[in-house]
Scaffold this active site. Structure first.
Site, PDB file in Angstrom:
ATOM      1  N   GLN A  39       0.830  -1.236   0.100  1.00 39.93           N
ATOM      2  CA  GLN A  39      -0.152  -0.104  -0.065  1.00 39.93           C
ATOM      3  C   GLN A  39       0.523   1.378  -0.130  1.00 39.93           C
ATOM      4  O   GLN A  39       0.313   2.303  -0.589  1.00 39.93           O
ATOM      5  CB  GLN A  39      -0.868  -0.029   1.363  1.00 39.93           C
ATOM      6  N   HIS A  59      -2.206  -5.005 -12.807  1.00 40.00           N
ATOM      7  CA  HIS A  59      -1.921  -4.793 -14.046  1.00 40.00           C
ATOM      8  C   HIS A  59      -2.687  -5.404 -15.115  1.00 40.00           C
ATOM      9  O   HIS A  59      -2.874  -5.000 -16.034  1.00 40.00           O
ATOM     10  CB  HIS A  59      -0.527  -5.049 -14.324  1.00 40.00           C
ATOM     11  N   ASP A  72       2.084   0.988  -8.138  1.00 41.63           N
ATOM     12  CA  ASP A  72       3.457   1.186  -8.644  1.00 41.63           C
ATOM     13  C   ASP A  72       4.212   2.078  -8.112  1.00 41.63           C
ATOM     14  O   ASP A  72       5.373   1.938  -7.690  1.00 41.63           O
ATOM     15  CB  ASP A  72       3.396   1.353 -10.075  1.00 41.63           C
ATOM     16  N   ARG A  97       3.858   0.087  13.054  1.00 40.24           N
ATOM     17  CA  ARG A  97       3.607  -1.121  12.507  1.00 40.24           C
ATOM     18  C   ARG A  97       3.502  -0.970  10.940  1.00 40.24           C
ATOM     19  O   ARG A  97       2.915  -0.309  10.254  1.00 40.24           O
ATOM     20  CB  ARG A  97       1.990  -1.641  13.057  1.00 40.24           C
ATOM     21  N   HIS A 142       1.361  -9.307   4.761  1.00 40.60           N
ATOM     22  CA  HIS A 142       0.091  -8.597   4.854  1.00 40.60           C
ATOM     23  C   HIS A 142      -0.503  -8.498   3.422  1.00 40.60           C
ATOM     24  O   HIS A 142      -0.642  -7.603   2.568  1.00 40.60           O
ATOM     25  CB  HIS A 142       0.378  -6.920   5.152  1.00 40.60           C
ATOM     26  N   ASN A 186      -1.726 -11.026   8.526  1.00 40.41           N
ATOM     27  CA  ASN A 186      -2.392 -10.226   8.669  1.00 40.41           C
ATOM     28  C   ASN A 186      -4.126 -10.481   8.257  1.00 40.41           C
ATOM     29  O   ASN A 186      -4.228 -10.765   7.087  1.00 40.41           O
ATOM     30  CB  ASN A 186      -2.335  -8.628   8.107  1.00 40.41           C
ATOM     31  N   GLU A 187      -4.967 -10.426   9.185  1.00 43.25           N
ATOM     32  CA  GLU A 187      -6.549 -10.701   8.618  1.00 43.25           C
ATOM     33  C   GLU A 187      -6.727 -11.794   7.779  1.00 43.25           C
ATOM     34  O   GLU A 187      -7.239 -11.830   6.730  1.00 43.25           O
ATOM     35  CB  GLU A 187      -7.052  -9.646   8.043  1.00 43.25           C
ATOM     36  N   ASN A 327      -7.837  -6.062  14.634  1.00 48.33           N
ATOM     37  CA  ASN A 327      -8.223  -4.991  13.974  1.00 48.33           C
ATOM     38  C   ASN A 327      -9.871  -4.871  13.868  1.00 48.33           C
ATOM     39  O   ASN A 327     -10.651  -5.791  13.486  1.00 48.33           O
ATOM     40  CB  ASN A 327      -7.847  -5.422  12.409  1.00 48.33           C
ATOM     41  N   TYR A 329     -12.857  -1.899  12.732  1.00 53.82           N
ATOM     42  CA  TYR A 329     -13.390  -0.913  11.988  1.00 53.82           C
ATOM     43  C   TYR A 329     -15.053  -0.520  12.405  1.00 53.82           C
ATOM     44  O   TYR A 329     -15.331   0.613  12.463  1.00 53.82           O
ATOM     45  CB  TYR A 329     -13.173  -0.979  10.396  1.00 53.82           C
ATOM     46  N   GLU A 406      -5.065  -2.403  14.182  1.00 55.37           N
ATOM     47  CA  GLU A 406      -5.666  -1.571  13.114  1.00 55.37           C
ATOM     48  C   GLU A 406      -7.016  -0.884  13.578  1.00 55.37           C
ATOM     49  O   GLU A 406      -7.810  -1.700  14.326  1.00 55.37           O
ATOM     50  CB  GLU A 406      -5.917  -2.227  11.770  1.00 55.37           C
TER      51      GLU A 406
END
Length: 497
Positions: A39, A59, A72, A97, A142, A186-187, A327, A329, A406
């Protein structure tokens, strides 16, 4: 596992009215920010980096991304990590992190060739963090892995746990002497759901009820293998902590007396990857094994679609985490479906998921371009759901050490992000209330430090404390209003309500 004395866990409350209430963070409580390699790093083909599953996916399938973009370059943190660490230092965080890229470190996918340029980059990042006194929390995986491994079947290949173990050993060999906190994966539940149930993340194969289960089955094995490598080969010398992160929603029954539905939703989502590791018995939750078996039989399967762990694997996976990385949200409303329509249920748990119309939406629609996943799963502000999850983890798993790895919100309001401040304040208040209620919470990590590439949402969802100008070649970072607010919280160790 770093249990503080009860006196240190107590939250101080001063003032005689709501406007003057101040909550104080307990001693040793860590506050930080987060990112992930794909990311933020960019530099997708710099030096000898290999192509990752996400490089290949975006892509070849730009139409699968809301705005057709790719990562990219994204925030170009590969070349600007010194600037990012300076931002972290100015913010005053205790920890950062970030994740390491499997395809950057092992360009060919296997441990026979380790990239020296990748090692230099991550050591340089760690040097910067060390110079500023910032604790690194390193996520080993991740969601991005070498495309060569994806072409070999990825997480549906039973060899993937062994390949991950080899990769994890390379990480420990090169970084265990300077990293005290590792997150293996992760997750797991979200990765496998998005890749094989919703088919919105690579490899985007719709194998609902089979591929998603097999994916997580192999990820749990991979986690356990990596944990035992650290435990047996590195812990004695370096004495670090190794955990795993899971995304958990809060669940509220549409029928207020139907608590069983809330627990059922929890077990099929959060318990699915957590019960095998953190429960006293290990293995998948009993209710999950029973439900999937019953529905599989009704659908004509000879055996349950949920994979079965051998007794050896149950024992090898159980207890393989020094902390619970949570995590969180948002939350959902759950309603039980009729058992007479079991075959036609949209999911094995037999629940309908909705949102409460009274819940506030955090992000306003911007040019009518939004990820349906982000809108459905992220953008409702429900802090009380976090408190519910924290207490459930305490009750189900004997109150493990929890790091909130998170928690954050996307905002379309630009740099004057009052809704982010309100989100932070309300969720930190719930966390401190849970600490006062005996939950063993040791830290909080905001997602994310920078506006960055948000997977299938591209650049349409902005979670960052720092605004990034993606139209500027320099990727100029500018602090949002929330930076100044959080900086005050961190420096004073107080939450003003």
């Amino acid at each position: 596992m770093f249990h503080l004395l009860l006196s240190l866990m107590t939250i101080t409350l001063v003032g005689c009215n709501n406007e003057n209430k101040i909550l104080t963070f307990p001693d040793g409580f860590l506050i930080g920010a987060a990112s992930s390699a794909y990311q933020v790093e960019g530099a997708w083909n710099v030096d000898d980096k290999g192509i990752s599953n996400w490089d290949h996916f975006v892509h070849h399938n730009p139409e699968r991304i809301v705005d057709g973009s790719n990562a990219d370059v994204t925030t170009d943190s590969y070349h600007r990590h010194e600037e990012d660490v300076n931002i972290l230092s100015d913010l005053g965080v205790d920890h950062y992190r970030f994740s390491m890229s499997w395809s950057r470190i092992l360009p060919k996918g296997h441990s026979g060739y380790v990239s020296k340029s990748a090692l230099r980059y991550y050591h340089s990042l760690l040097d910067e963090l060390d110079a500023k006194g910032i604790i690194p929390f390193v996520t080993i995986y991740h969601w991005d892995h070498p495309q060569s491994l994806e072409e070999a079947g990825g997480w549906l290949n039973d060899n993937m746990p062994q390949w991950f173990e080899d990769y994890a050993r390379v990480i420990f060999q090169n970084f265990a002497h300077r990293v005290k906190y590792f997150v293996t994966l992760n997750e797991l539940n979200i990765y496998c759901t998005m890749a094989y149930r919703r088919a919105e993340h690579p490899p985007a194969i719709k194998l609902n009820g089979t591929g998603d289960y097999q994916c997580l089955h192999n990820q749990l094995k991979a986690h356990a293998l990596a944990y035992h490598v650290y435990d047996e080969e590195f812990r004695k010398e370096f004495n670090g902590q190794l955990g795993i992160t899971t995304l958990c929603f809060g669940h509220f029954s549409k029928d207020t007396i139907d608590l069983a539905s809330e627990d059922l939703a929890y077990e099929f989502e959060c318990g699915w990857p957590s019960h095998p590791i953190f429960s006293e018995t290990g293995d998948y939750p009993e209710v999950m094994k029973k439900q999937v078996a019953l529905r599989s039989k009704a659908q004509g399967y000879k055996t349950s679609r949920l994979p079965v762990f051998s007794e050896d694997w149950v024992a090898r996976i159980k207890g393989t985490s020094d902390f619970f990385g949570l995590n969180y949200y948002s939350s959902r409303i759950v309603k039980r479906l009729s058992t007479s329509s079991r075959i036609n249920w949209p999911n094995d748990e037999g629940l309908e998921y909705t949102m409460d119309p009274k819940w506030v939406s955090a992000q306003r629609t911007k040019n009518n371009i939004q990820s349906k996943v982000i809108l459905q799963l992220i953008l409702k502000v429900v802090p009380e759901g976090l408190g519910k999850v924290l207490r459930k983890i305490r009750e189900k798993y004997n109150n493990p050490t929890v790091y909130i790895t998170e928690n954050g919100v996307s905002s379309s309001s630009g740099k004057n992000d009052d809704e982010r401040i309100n989100y932070l304040r309300s969720h930190l208040k719930v966390i401190l209330s849970a600490v006062n209620d005996g939950c063993n919470i040791k830290g909080y990590t905001y997602w994310s430090l920078l506006d960055s590439y948000e997977w299938e949402a591209g650049f349409t969802a902005q979670f960052g404390l720092m605004h990034v100008d993606f139209n500027d070649a320099n990727r100029t970072r500018t602090p949002k209003k929330s930076v100044h607010w959080l900086k005050n919280v961190i420096s004073t160790r107080k939450l003003f309500l």
